[in-house]
Design a protein around this motif. Sequence first.
Motif, PDB file in Angstrom:
ATOM      1  N   ASP A 416       0.844  -1.211   0.000  1.00 12.06           N
ATOM      2  CA  ASP A 416       0.000   0.000   0.000  1.00 12.06           C
ATOM      3  C   ASP A 416       0.873   1.253   0.000  1.00 12.06           C
ATOM      4  OD1 ASP A 416      -2.473  -1.331   0.090  1.00 12.06           O
ATOM      5  OD2 ASP A 416      -2.375  -1.501   2.281  1.00 12.06           O
ATOM      6  N   GLU A 419       2.380   1.790  -3.384  1.00 15.28           N
ATOM      7  CA  GLU A 419       1.420   2.242  -4.393  1.00 15.28           C
ATOM      8  C   GLU A 419       0.909   3.673  -4.138  1.00 15.28           C
ATOM      9  OE1 GLU A 419      -1.581  -0.798  -4.524  1.00 15.28           O
ATOM     10  OE2 GLU A 419      -0.192  -2.265  -5.381  1.00 15.28           O
ATOM     11  N   SER A 420       1.335   4.288  -3.049  1.00 14.40           N
ATOM     12  CA  SER A 420       0.815   5.628  -2.702  1.00 14.40           C
ATOM     13  C   SER A 420       1.347   6.684  -3.669  1.00 14.40           C
ATOM     14  CB  SER A 420       1.223   6.004  -1.281  1.00 14.40           C
ATOM     15  OG  SER A 420       0.653   5.094  -0.383  1.00 14.40           O
ATOM     16  N   ASP A 421       0.492   7.606  -4.020  1.00  8.78           N
ATOM     17  CA  ASP A 421       0.830   8.674  -4.968  1.00  8.78           C
ATOM     18  C   ASP A 421       1.419   9.843  -4.174  1.00  8.78           C
ATOM     19  OD1 ASP A 421       0.946  10.343  -7.147  1.00  8.78           O
ATOM     20  OD2 ASP A 421      -1.186  10.872  -7.070  1.00  8.78           O
ATOM     21  N   LEU A 422       2.723   9.803  -3.932  1.00 13.90           N
ATOM     22  CA  LEU A 422       3.370  10.837  -3.111  1.00 13.90           C
ATOM     23  C   LEU A 422       3.802  12.014  -3.995  1.00 13.90           C
ATOM     24  CD1 LEU A 422       5.547   8.708  -0.644  1.00 13.90           C
ATOM     25  CD2 LEU A 422       3.119   9.284  -0.546  1.00 13.90           C
ATOM     26  N   ALA A 423       3.815  13.183  -3.386  1.00 18.57           N
ATOM     27  CA  ALA A 423       4.129  14.409  -4.134  1.00 18.57           C
ATOM     28  C   ALA A 423       5.584  14.428  -4.593  1.00 18.57           C
ATOM     29  CB  ALA A 423       3.865  15.614  -3.238  1.00 18.57           C
ATOM     30  N   TYR A 424       5.797  14.971  -5.753  1.00 23.11           N
ATOM     31  CA  TYR A 424       7.169  15.078  -6.255  1.00 23.11           C
ATOM     32  C   TYR A 424       7.411  16.362  -7.033  1.00 23.11           C
ATOM     33  CZ  TYR A 424      10.974  14.872  -9.556  1.00 23.11           C
ATOM     34  OH  TYR A 424      12.066  15.211 -10.299  1.00 23.11           O
ATOM     35  N   TRP A 432      10.984   9.006  -7.272  1.00 20.96           N
ATOM     36  CA  TRP A 432      10.629   7.909  -6.363  1.00 20.96           C
ATOM     37  C   TRP A 432      11.091   8.360  -4.986  1.00 20.96           C
ATOM     38  CZ3 TRP A 432       7.667   3.945  -7.887  1.00 20.96           C
ATOM     39  CH2 TRP A 432       7.591   3.660  -9.246  1.00 20.96           C
ATOM     40  N   ASP A 433      10.158   8.830  -4.199  1.00 18.89           N
ATOM     41  CA  ASP A 433      10.537   9.289  -2.863  1.00 18.89           C
ATOM     42  C   ASP A 433      11.223   8.159  -2.097  1.00 18.89           C
ATOM     43  OD1 ASP A 433      10.070  11.516  -0.727  1.00 18.89           O
ATOM     44  OD2 ASP A 433       9.622   9.623   0.269  1.00 18.89           O
ATOM     45  N   LEU A 436       9.133   5.395  -0.971  1.00 17.42           N
ATOM     46  CA  LEU A 436       8.697   4.459  -2.013  1.00 17.42           C
ATOM     47  C   LEU A 436       9.824   3.493  -2.359  1.00 17.42           C
ATOM     48  CD1 LEU A 436       6.751   6.959  -4.318  1.00 17.42           C
ATOM     49  CD2 LEU A 436       5.833   5.421  -2.578  1.00 17.42           C
ATOM     50  N   ASP A 440       9.481  -0.462  -1.938  1.00 19.05           N
ATOM     51  CA  ASP A 440       9.734  -1.343  -3.084  1.00 19.05           C
ATOM     52  C   ASP A 440      10.716  -2.452  -2.683  1.00 19.05           C
ATOM     53  OD1 ASP A 440       9.616  -2.239  -5.697  1.00 19.05           O
ATOM     54  OD2 ASP A 440      11.280  -0.971  -6.348  1.00 19.05           O
TER      55      ASP A 440
END
Length: 443
Positions: A416, A419-424, A432-433, A436, A440
């Motif tokens: 989860d 798959e989170s849409d983190l700000a960039y 890829w924060d 993430l 991974d």
Amino acid sequence: MRIVIVGGVAAGMSAASRARRQDPEAQIVVFERGDWISYGACGLPYVLGGDVKDFDALVARTPAQMRARGIGVRLGHEVTGVDSTAATITVQDRVSGQTLTEPYDRLLLATGVSALRPDWAQTDLSGVHFLREIPDGQAIEASLKGARRACVVGAGYIGIEMADALRARGLSVVLLEKAPEVAGRMLDPEYQRLVRAELEQHDVDVRCNTGVVSLTGRDGRVTGVQTEDGLVRADLVIVAVGIQPRTELARAAGVRLGKSGAVAVNARQETNVPGIYSAGDNTECIHRVTRRKVHIPLALSANRMGRVAGVNMAGGDARFPGVAGTGIFKVFELGAARTGLTQTDADTLGLNAVSVDVKSTDHAGYYRDAQPIFVRLTGERGSGRLLGAQLVGCGDSVKRVDVVAALLHRRASVQDLFESDLAYAPPYSGVWDVLLVAADRLS
Ligand code: FAD
Ligand code: NAD
């Protein structure tokens, strides 16, 4: 309805404000034994370090402001007893010396914690301090005049923040810790060592595995700390060796304590004694990850527990959701943060946990001033459940711990998180924060 609150800081004043909003007719009275209410004790090290102007700046609401909202505030009033059968409390008025008996329909115990005071620290020597409340901060400020050498005992939250503050004031600082590393209760050893390196880089003389034997003094003033390994000369000593919940009133009222030693409550902040509630640092709560009762005395949970108690005491219905074990502190240029379980915590609980470590930069490496950030992510083998995170890095970069904390509240998986849409954008993170990347690798 007469709502009586013991303790006027985070939990007590949050409760008073919420109860007032819930029931505009209720009589609400707060008894505070000190002279200050509604302030952020969390800011004390920063006043002492010079980042915050003065102690008044820490006050969120004055007694006059609370009274204007219809909340009675009695400063200098110590509650010394509770009679739960008669539904009354006994109060000592410090100024007049009078003892009062006050009735309640609902009673909130929001008495916080007190600093542990080992035998060697029970002294009249001036220059020896604990740090819990504003008067402690004022006393330290007074002792700082002319002081050159400080010894801080205990390298937990307060000890580390005070070592930073005292260096900022130009004192030499020796930091004594009896455990093998600093920040022992917060982080895994690898991350403890990063904190220690930052302390040492700023000339804090860190001495771990060092127990204190006694204090030395001359003419009523402290001159040093005698350790098992020799004398540390100091004209200012800060003792920050832990805390214990203030539960005397609870026990006197027949209120049950939990295994943690703090007051046991249900999710409505109700104790086992009808009409008596408890909230804040003196109270235990549910850990969202382990589902166990824990005592983690921090400011957000104190405010939130107070808010829940206030709503319920005034006839509403609110529940405390529990904590994820999130904490953060600053040490010179670095921040250190954790949420959920460390690998050490998980091992102690017998969980089948695994951690990955990622070292990256806090934002895109090609953008100016990129700084290292260290992340450890911990998950459960087999189930893939997210268990926790630790971060050490510059400035605000470690505040991304909140992403993991929010997911822990939802019992999310490592997948989860991945798959989170983190700000960039380059000034803020890599595409890829680092969280993430860690997820991974762990999934
Ligand atoms: P308290 O703030 O302890 O207030 C309890 C009050 O009850 C006290 O004013 C006391 O005088 C009063 N009282 C006790 N017994 C009686 C009695 N019998 N009669 C009348 N009054 C009584 N938390 C964080 O999350 N982040 C931080 O960065 C952070 N930094 C901190 C830095 C320092 C130096 C300290 C000391 C604490 C810090 N904390 C931090 C913890 C945070 O301050 C506490 O979690 C919060 O103050 C708890 O609020 P409380 O209302 O439960 O208890
Ligand atoms: P702590 O439990 O965080 O740290 C105490 C440290 O003292 C531990 O590392 C322990 O091993 C050490 N110690 C114990 N006995 C010792 C001895 N005889 N000699 C040397 N070291 C010894 O406790 P604290 O720092 O006193 O108080 C922390 C409380 O204050 C926290 O529970 C929290 O509520 C609050 N706080 C939080 C923050 C934050 O969140 N950033 C900051 C400051 C304070």
